[in-house]
Design an enzyme around this catalytic site. Structure first.
Site, PDB file in Angstrom:
ATOM      1  N   ARG A  51      32.199  35.149  46.268  1.00 64.08           N
ATOM      2  CA  ARG A  51      33.634  34.931  46.495  1.00 64.08           C
ATOM      3  C   ARG A  51      34.357  36.281  46.481  1.00 64.08           C
ATOM      4  O   ARG A  51      33.761  37.308  46.153  1.00 64.08           O
ATOM      5  CB  ARG A  51      34.219  34.011  45.422  1.00 64.08           C
ATOM      6  CG  ARG A  51      33.839  34.492  44.019  1.00 64.08           C
ATOM      7  CD  ARG A  51      34.888  34.311  43.013  1.00 64.08           C
ATOM      8  NE  ARG A  51      36.056  35.103  43.284  1.00 64.08           N
ATOM      9  CZ  ARG A  51      36.146  36.411  43.049  1.00 64.08           C
ATOM     10  NH1 ARG A  51      35.115  37.113  42.578  1.00 64.08           N
ATOM     11  NH2 ARG A  51      37.267  37.070  43.288  1.00 64.08           N
ATOM     12  N   ALA A  53      37.567  38.422  48.832  1.00 58.84           N
ATOM     13  CA  ALA A  53      37.763  38.687  50.271  1.00 58.84           C
ATOM     14  C   ALA A  53      36.647  39.535  50.905  1.00 58.84           C
ATOM     15  O   ALA A  53      36.053  39.146  51.909  1.00 58.84           O
ATOM     16  CB  ALA A  53      39.118  39.359  50.450  1.00 58.84           C
ATOM     17  N   ARG A  91      35.724  29.109  54.446  1.00 62.69           N
ATOM     18  CA  ARG A  91      36.944  29.334  53.658  1.00 62.69           C
ATOM     19  C   ARG A  91      38.008  29.885  54.606  1.00 62.69           C
ATOM     20  O   ARG A  91      37.739  30.844  55.333  1.00 62.69           O
ATOM     21  CB  ARG A  91      36.675  30.302  52.486  1.00 62.69           C
ATOM     22  CG  ARG A  91      35.666  29.712  51.493  1.00 62.69           C
ATOM     23  CD  ARG A  91      35.692  30.376  50.159  1.00 62.69           C
ATOM     24  NE  ARG A  91      36.948  30.170  49.459  1.00 62.69           N
ATOM     25  CZ  ARG A  91      37.319  30.867  48.397  1.00 62.69           C
ATOM     26  NH1 ARG A  91      36.527  31.821  47.924  1.00 62.69           N
ATOM     27  NH2 ARG A  91      38.459  30.630  47.796  1.00 62.69           N
ATOM     28  N   GLN A 190      38.657  33.380  37.411  1.00 62.39           N
ATOM     29  CA  GLN A 190      38.030  34.629  37.884  1.00 62.39           C
ATOM     30  C   GLN A 190      38.433  35.824  37.021  1.00 62.39           C
ATOM     31  O   GLN A 190      37.678  36.782  36.891  1.00 62.39           O
ATOM     32  CB  GLN A 190      38.445  34.912  39.345  1.00 62.39           C
ATOM     33  CG  GLN A 190      37.865  33.963  40.364  1.00 62.39           C
ATOM     34  CD  GLN A 190      38.807  32.816  40.682  1.00 62.39           C
ATOM     35  OE1 GLN A 190      39.586  32.392  39.829  1.00 62.39           O
ATOM     36  NE2 GLN A 190      38.751  32.306  41.889  1.00 62.39           N
ATOM     37  N   ASP A 231      44.131  38.577  50.069  1.00 58.76           N
ATOM     38  CA  ASP A 231      43.177  37.858  50.914  1.00 58.76           C
ATOM     39  C   ASP A 231      43.547  37.959  52.389  1.00 58.76           C
ATOM     40  O   ASP A 231      42.674  37.972  53.251  1.00 58.76           O
ATOM     41  CB  ASP A 231      43.083  36.404  50.454  1.00 58.76           C
ATOM     42  CG  ASP A 231      42.419  36.349  49.092  1.00 58.76           C
ATOM     43  OD1 ASP A 231      41.185  36.402  49.030  1.00 58.76           O
ATOM     44  OD2 ASP A 231      43.140  36.348  48.069  1.00 58.76           O
ATOM     45  N   ASN A 241      47.418  35.837  48.334  1.00 64.91           N
ATOM     46  CA  ASN A 241      46.457  36.219  47.289  1.00 64.91           C
ATOM     47  C   ASN A 241      46.307  35.017  46.357  1.00 64.91           C
ATOM     48  O   ASN A 241      46.980  33.990  46.524  1.00 64.91           O
ATOM     49  CB  ASN A 241      46.934  37.464  46.533  1.00 64.91           C
ATOM     50  CG  ASN A 241      45.829  38.065  45.679  1.00 64.91           C
ATOM     51  OD1 ASN A 241      44.727  38.299  46.169  1.00 64.91           O
ATOM     52  ND2 ASN A 241      46.087  38.298  44.408  1.00 64.91           N
ATOM     53  N   LYS A 242      45.447  35.145  45.387  1.00 61.26           N
ATOM     54  CA  LYS A 242      45.148  34.029  44.483  1.00 61.26           C
ATOM     55  C   LYS A 242      46.422  33.396  43.936  1.00 61.26           C
ATOM     56  O   LYS A 242      47.379  34.097  43.577  1.00 61.26           O
ATOM     57  CB  LYS A 242      44.257  34.558  43.351  1.00 61.26           C
ATOM     58  CG  LYS A 242      43.806  33.541  42.337  1.00 61.26           C
ATOM     59  CD  LYS A 242      43.119  32.334  42.935  1.00 61.26           C
ATOM     60  CE  LYS A 242      41.889  32.683  43.730  1.00 61.26           C
ATOM     61  NZ  LYS A 242      41.330  31.502  44.454  1.00 61.26           N
TER      62      LYS A 242
END
Ligand code: MRU
Length: 351
Positions: A51, A53, A91, A190, A231, A241-242
């Site tokens: 996982r 990017a 994804r 994460q 990302d 992003n996350k």
């Protein structure tokens, strides 16, 4: 990066086999998995064994290369197109996955050897860009700097070095004192699992914080810099992003704390005019309703942590409008988050 005295990349290829560090087993077990078909690579990406990017970009490139070799071996010219579609459906949000699949599929149209070379180029470029981001980003880190980061944008999320953590590694190597607040990043944690593990391996002082502690720390003047990865970055600088990044950016603006995004130019997507055009992945509700970790005997167990009968919503990313971003740290330098600065940066010939 070094783990137990050996240098590793997160993903690499030998012959027709793709090797990768299984991130679902970290930080409890350090395991290298193998994928011998493009389909197995797709499973690894979808299940987030690999996982981040840049790492999924490199994996997508190697998966395409495996499919190109397979297409010649089985005399199935359509396989390149079929595999590309499947790889790109694993994804949706991270730009690097599409960038890599495109580069390698195009080269594969010429020959499988060209596809393999292109896949290695994508992976090598990712590592080199990340290292360079470390050099530029280090200039923003003063001695004694206290940095808040979110999710994992360290070397595990790329081929090597990472983006948001690369400047921190560089500053630490240069002898600066740095302290990192690693946001835990529910639901997959994460930050708590991967960023904390990386920082611990490198001996960098840090603590894991609950996701919602960032605002309070910033309000108390305990954070000097917020640094995250990306990302996908739209042409106007809006950044996916996350999930949770947006909140940090808004709070940082309120308290006058610089908020930087570290990302290679391969993460910018000029085909997306603004953040509204970025597809946000929605993941399974199971990730919110259940958590996984080892029991006392070290066996991985999955337990329910939410009220039975309720459902969960699980968007994996959010979009931070460019107005909250102080700047982008790229492998070509640091720029402001504006459409004109991004256009100029991407028009430059790579050094
Ligand atoms: O869903 P993940 O873990 O693949 O998330 C991607 C990310 O690693 C983060 O959004 C990160 O901050 C971006 S840089 C890889």
């Amino acid at each position: 990066m070094r783990v137990n005295g050996t240098d590793y990349r997160t993903v690499w290829m030998e012959g027709h086999t793709v090797f990768y560090i299984d991130q679902n087993r970290l930080p409890f077990d350090f395991i290298i998995n193998k994928a011998t078909s493009y389909e197995a690579c797709c499973v690894a990406i979808r299940e987030m064994q690999i996982r981040g990017a840049g790492a999924i970009g490199a994996m997508a490139g190697f998966a395409m290369a495996v499919a190109c070799m397979e297409s010649v071996r089985t005399a199935s010219p359509d396989l390149i197109r079929i595999a590309r579609r499947e790889i790109e459906s694993t994804r949706p949000t991270a730009r690097n996955l599409f960038y890599a699949a495109e580069q390698v599929a195009e080269a594969g149209g010429r020959s499988p050897e060209e596809a393999v070379k292109a896949a290695f180029r994508v992976a090598d470029r990712d590592a080199a860009d990340s290292q360079q981001i470390g050099e530029y980003g280090n200039s923003l880190i003063a001695d004694g700097c206290r940095i808040l980061t979110h999710c994992n944008a360290g070397w595990l999320a790329f081929v090597d070095f990472g983006t948001a953590l690369s400047p921190i590694y560089r500053a630490h190597q240069a002898g600066k004192k740095v302290f990192v607040y690693a946001g835990e990043t529910r639901p997959r944690s994460q930050g708590a699992r991967l960023t904390a593990w990386e920082l611990f391996q490198e001996g960098i002082p840090h603590v894991i914080i609950p996701d919602h502690a960032g605002a309070s720390l910033m309000a108390q003047g305990k954070v000097d810099l917020v640094l995250t990865g990306a990302d996908r970055i739209a042409a106007n600088g809006d950044t996916a992003n996350k999930i949770g990044t947006l909140e940090k950016a808004i709070v940082a603006r309120e308290y006058g704390i610089p908020f930087y995004i570290a990302a290679p130019t391969s993460t910018f997507d000029l085909a997306c005019a603004s953040g509204e055009e970025i597809e946000i992945e929605e993941r399974s509700e199971e990730e919110v309703l259940f958590q996984e970790g080892p029991d006392e005997a070290g066996v991985l167990r999955r337990i329910r942590v939410a009220s039975p009968g309720s459902h969960a919503l699980n968007p994996a990313f959010d979009v931070t409008p460019a107005k909250y971003i102080t700047g982008f740290i790229t492998e070509r330098g640091i720029i402001e988050a504006s459409e004109s600065a991004i256009g100029k940066l991407l028009a430059q010939e790579p050094p």
